[in-house]
Design a protein around this motif. Structure first.
Motif, PDB file in Angstrom:
ATOM      1  N   SER A  70      -5.280  -3.102   7.229  1.00 24.95           N
ATOM      2  CA  SER A  70      -5.928  -2.697   5.982  1.00 24.95           C
ATOM      3  C   SER A  70      -6.945  -1.608   6.275  1.00 24.95           C
ATOM      4  N   GLU A  71      -7.464  -1.003   5.201  1.00 24.55           N
ATOM      5  CA  GLU A  71      -8.556  -0.048   5.349  1.00 24.55           C
ATOM      6  C   GLU A  71      -9.873  -0.818   5.475  1.00 24.55           C
ATOM      7  N   GLU A 102      -8.413   4.754   5.611  1.00 24.67           N
ATOM      8  CA  GLU A 102      -7.354   4.747   4.595  1.00 24.67           C
ATOM      9  C   GLU A 102      -6.205   5.679   4.978  1.00 24.67           C
ATOM     10  N   ASN A 125      -1.950  -2.203   1.269  1.00 24.66           N
ATOM     11  CA  ASN A 125      -1.610  -0.808   1.018  1.00 24.66           C
ATOM     12  C   ASN A 125      -1.903  -0.492  -0.450  1.00 24.66           C
ATOM     13  N   ASP A 126      -2.553   0.634  -0.717  1.00 21.77           N
ATOM     14  CA  ASP A 126      -2.896   0.975  -2.094  1.00 21.77           C
ATOM     15  C   ASP A 126      -1.676   0.935  -3.003  1.00 21.77           C
ATOM     16  N   ASP A 252      -9.874  12.942   2.968  1.00 19.96           N
ATOM     17  CA  ASP A 252     -10.496  12.187   1.872  1.00 19.96           C
ATOM     18  C   ASP A 252     -10.815  13.063   0.660  1.00 19.96           C
ATOM     19  N   TRP A 255      -7.807  12.461  -1.873  1.00 17.35           N
ATOM     20  CA  TRP A 255      -7.866  11.340  -2.809  1.00 17.35           C
ATOM     21  C   TRP A 255      -9.103  11.361  -3.682  1.00 17.35           C
ATOM     22  N   ASP A 398      -8.621   1.334  -7.935  1.00 17.60           N
ATOM     23  CA  ASP A 398      -7.881   1.074  -6.709  1.00 17.60           C
ATOM     24  C   ASP A 398      -7.414  -0.375  -6.708  1.00 17.60           C
ATOM     25  N   GLY A 400      -5.792  -2.335  -3.762  1.00 17.11           N
ATOM     26  CA  GLY A 400      -5.243  -2.549  -2.430  1.00 17.11           C
ATOM     27  C   GLY A 400      -4.399  -3.807  -2.458  1.00 17.11           C
TER      28      GLY A 400
END
Length: 574
Positions: A70-71, A102, A125-126, A252, A255, A398, A400
């Motif tokens: 994960s982030e 991410e 994952n997004d 970044d 996004w 978001d 996730g």
């Protein structure tokens, strides 16, 4: 003798394996339910019933060691440090929960999809990749999994309808491809204590002719930014600024824009959770179709239309005129401490994932709470750009979400699915929500514990309880291949910050490159059904006026500076 040694070795190995999970069971579950997983939306007896199910369902996989990715946000830190320990003690399955940036998570997902190698057994994952997963069919269709191959490891009390982001992880076929694990929105943030000062309010109204408050439109946001930067200047001996953002040419930054910045300006079409036919990336896909038709205005898209160009121009102007010195050279992570340092009046683009750090005590160095820990700031609805129309999404949210791949061996996939469900089960979910403040269940946000805590969370509870929360949503199904298209954005928009290109030039280049990449996807889909027949089918190019003269998106140029409009914070979420 050798046979005895071999036998002893086998017995020793077996004992080691047994000892590693021999204590897994209901006794350990009871300890975690009593000591950690409170409060909960269900009774302790129901929590124990859920945990007993996990104990039994996990028996075939006890002793297994799996890897998930994960982030890095506080929610995932809690999962990595606390929930993995609980899960292993209760089920005997060891989980290595790795945390990366991410961009690195997306890269790992893309690598596993492209190579078929099992890098990780599960990903958070997004849901921005929902269009990708639904088309490539490399991710497990969870609707079919839960009813078929994964039925024996699917929690009977999972209650998918309780997840507030379920629509975000549903493909064009109506099936679920990802299970939400954490959720946060991108909202407006402001220093309410400064906005409430009589002398500041009086000065603002005298200059602009309307009350200082939560900005309803971008004109008001710009006026407030200008006022605090150029007129107020200093508060309690501190130089203050009316805006905060970042602009470094780095992934970044991409996004920063694809997280619905264009939609906030009004670039897309009316439609929920994403615009139809044009989404917040400016990609056109007709209603009832699964084939993206283009991003350029010449193909009916909006990525280089007046609204998109306006959005990028305002990002660049505000960053240079109203943000603290050096902000234009910062990346996302470098910009994070700015708000808690106490010299910024407002921010139009703020992720609620950082609420937990913004309510940290004053003793930790946070200058945006009072001595009692009550926030001096509030979060409000995102202001609307001049191209925004009623019925459009207003911002980004978001989600996730747990994602499984077909390339993962079934036994490892089942063990990962058990852990995924454990992290979002009703036994665990409310406590996790209070730790990370990234709420995923309706039952959690409406629990009395959040009613009690609401005054200390600066508007987070009010947002998630508002019916208007549906106006904030992730990237949707118009984007056919997120990893391939997302990388285009930061490179092109970074050239605006450097001065190499104007906003119009940069967005023309971005739209053209997206169409080029989608044309390659179209060829691959026609030849090999790479995208399951749902790859792009680009419209032929026409003069921009053909599309701009029609109703809807792409939209012709409008008055980009209407009169500013604000609303009192108390009425902002109504």
């Amino acid at each position: 003798m050798q046979k005895i040694k071999t036998l002893l070795g086998i017995v020793s190995a077996a004992l080691l394996t047994f000892n590693s999970f021999s204590f897994a069971g209901e006794g350990e579950a009871k300890k975690w339910v009593n000591d950690e997983f409170q409060p909960s939306t269900i009774s302790k007896s129901k929590q124990m019933k859920e945990m007993k199910w996990f104990v039994n369902a996990a028996k075939p996989y006890a002793g297994m060691e799996i890897n998930v990715l994960s982030e890095g946000i506080p929610t995932h830190t809690y999962e990595s440090k606390t929930l993995t320990k609980a899960f292993e003690e209760i089920t005997g399955i060891k989980v290595n929960h790795q945390i990366l940036g991410e961009g690195e998570v997306v890269q790992a997902v893309q690598t596993q999809m492209q190579t078929g190698r099992n890098l990780y057994d599960g990903y958070i994952n997004d849901s921005d990749l929902i269009g990708t997963h639904a088309r490539l069919q490399l991710a497990v269709n969870l609707t079919k999994w839960m009813a078929g191959e994964g039925k024996d490891v699917t929690l009977p009390t999972l209650d998918v309808d309780d997840f507030i982001g379920k629509s975000f992880t549903t493909g064009p076929d109506g099936d679920l491809y990802q299970l939400p694990d954490q959720q946060f929105a991108n909202l407006y943030w402001f220093r309410k204590d400064w906005f409430d000062r009589p002398e500041i309010k009086e000065g603002f109204k005298a200059k602009y002719g309307y009350d200082l408050g939560v900005p309803v439109n971008w004109s008001a946001y710009e006026d407030i930014a200008e006022y605090f930067t150029d007129d107020v200047k200093n508060i309690d001996g501190v130089r203050v600024y009316g805006h905060m953002d970042y602009g470094k040419r780095a992934p970044d930054l991409g996004w920063r824009m694809t997280d619905a910045w264009l939609s906030m300006a009004g670039a897309g079409s009316v439609g929920m959770p994403n615009g139809v036919p044009v989404d917040e990336w400016g990609i056109r896909m007709e209603s009832g179709s699964c084939n993206p038709a283009g991003a350029s205005v010449s193909r009916g898209g909006a990525a280089n239309g007046p609204a998109a160009v306006y959005a990028i121009r305002k990002w660049d102007e505000w960053l240079r005129q109203y943000a603290p010195p050096g902000a234009a050279a910062m990346d996302f992570y470098q910009s994070l401490p700015a708000l808690s340092s106490g010299n910024v009046a407002q921010q139009i683009f703020w992720y609620t994932a950082f609420t937990a750090s913004m309510v940290a005590p004053k003793s930790s160095g946070n200058k945006t709470v009072d001595d009692n820990g009550t926030p001096l700031w509030r979060m409000g609805p995102s202001p609307k750009g001049p191209y925004w129309d009623e019925g459009m999404k207003l911002g980004y949210q978001d989600a996730g979400s747990w994602t499984l791949f077909k390339s993962t061996p079934v036994d490892r996939r089942k063990a990962a699915w058990l852990f995924a469900q454990f992290t979002v089960s009703k036994t665990v979910s409310l406590k996790k929500s209070h730790v990370g403040l990234t709420i995923i269940r309706d039952s959690d946000i409406n629990h009395k514990s959040f009613t009690t805590r609401a005054p200390k969370l600066g508007g987070l509870v009010e947002f998630y309880r508002s019916p208007n929360r549906v106006l904030w949503s992730p990237t949707g199904i118009n984007v056919p291949d997120y990893p391939k298209l997302a990388q285009i954005w930061w490179q092109q928009i970074g050239d605006v910050n450097s001065g190499a290109f104007t906003p119009q030039q940069a967005m023309d280049r971005l739209a053209e490159e997206m169409d080029l990449v989608m044309s390659r996807m179209e060829a691959a889909d026609k030849a090999n059904k790479t995208y399951g027949g749902c790859g792009p089918r680009l419209n032929p190019e026409k003069d921009a006026s053909h599309w701009l003269n029609q109703a809807g998106s792409p939209k012709a140029k409008r008055d980009e500076k209407p009169k500013g409009k604000t609303v009192a914070y108390e009425d902002a979420w109504k």
